[in-house]
Scaffold this active site. Sequence first.
Site, PDB file in Angstrom:
ATOM      1  N   HIS A 166      55.179 -92.718  32.888  1.00  0.00           N
ATOM      2  CA  HIS A 166      56.118 -92.500  33.950  1.00  0.00           C
ATOM      3  C   HIS A 166      56.008 -93.297  35.001  1.00  0.00           C
ATOM      4  CE1 HIS A 166      57.435 -88.215  32.781  1.00  0.00           C
ATOM      5  NE2 HIS A 166      56.241 -88.504  31.941  1.00  0.00           N
ATOM      6  N   ASP A 189      59.062 -83.872  37.025  1.00  0.00           N
ATOM      7  CA  ASP A 189      59.493 -84.389  35.542  1.00  0.00           C
ATOM      8  C   ASP A 189      59.815 -83.034  34.875  1.00  0.00           C
ATOM      9  OD1 ASP A 189      59.275 -85.029  33.018  1.00  0.00           O
ATOM     10  OD2 ASP A 189      57.370 -85.188  32.740  1.00  0.00           O
ATOM     11  N   TYR A 196      57.102 -79.526  36.934  1.00  0.00           N
ATOM     12  CA  TYR A 196      56.498 -80.168  35.705  1.00  0.00           C
ATOM     13  C   TYR A 196      57.115 -79.163  34.762  1.00  0.00           C
ATOM     14  CZ  TYR A 196      53.913 -82.026  31.845  1.00  0.00           C
ATOM     15  OH  TYR A 196      53.730 -82.494  30.605  1.00  0.00           O
TER      16      TYR A 196
END
EC number: 3.1.11.2
Length: 272
Positions: free
Chosen positions: A263, A162, A112
């Site tokens: 998302h 991500d 992330y």
Amino acid sequence: MKIATFNINGIKARVNALSDWLDEAQPDVALLQEIKSVDEAFPNELFEEKGYNVVTHGQKSFNGVAILSKLPLEDVTRGLPVLQDSDAEDEQARWIEATVVGKQAVRLCNLYLPNGNPVELGDDGLPVPGGKFAYKLRWMERLQARAEALLAEEMPFLMAGDYNIIPQAEDARRPEAWEGDAAHRPESLAMWRKLLNLGFTEAFRNRTFGPGHYSFWDYQAGAWNRDDGIRIDHFLLSPECADLLRDCQIDKEVRGREKPSDHVPVWVELDL
């Protein structure tokens, strides 16, 4: 083997949506970001009942990553390696990796990457030390170093999650709206290209070309209804892993369901 990445934006708020998607999509492995939970509070039993092994690297209210795998997870490590003394002060839970073995072993790196906004620049035009954008770039330097170390081992591996990076203008419905944003600044994109140039394959663009493909739609201003999205969730495959790639897709329709994350899942199918 089907491996998915999914920023769920809070396990407490999204546990039912995640559970439903797992039942439907049946990934062998799910790499989750932004679980926003300490390890002890993550609902392991719910996913273990579905046949998943669960490992987490959590943090209260913020960040946090997890791996759900129907195969045993071996050699689990949490956090990027420390390259200099200041890195040791980084307590943000943004990285977890483990090995799974199908037809052969593959290393899974779940990340992330920091958002980096607001972008704080000094009079010299450089990121302000200690600012969020400087932290993003420093984190990417550490990511680069870890990638180089894994490449040297010549074992199939992938880095997914991500990335908070919009690689190209076609990866945004309105690219002009993201000019100056940390996800699309020249410094961020330079670091992204430096990473790719190590020899990685960006799985989605290996299979799909052109605009109109997104993995994130903001909750604000009706972005989903206007399809005003960006593509910031990516799979980077090492050369050995890229040889195993069969497909890569985005499960766009998940964004239109009840209480969705901002998302959606992205997944690869590997010949494993």
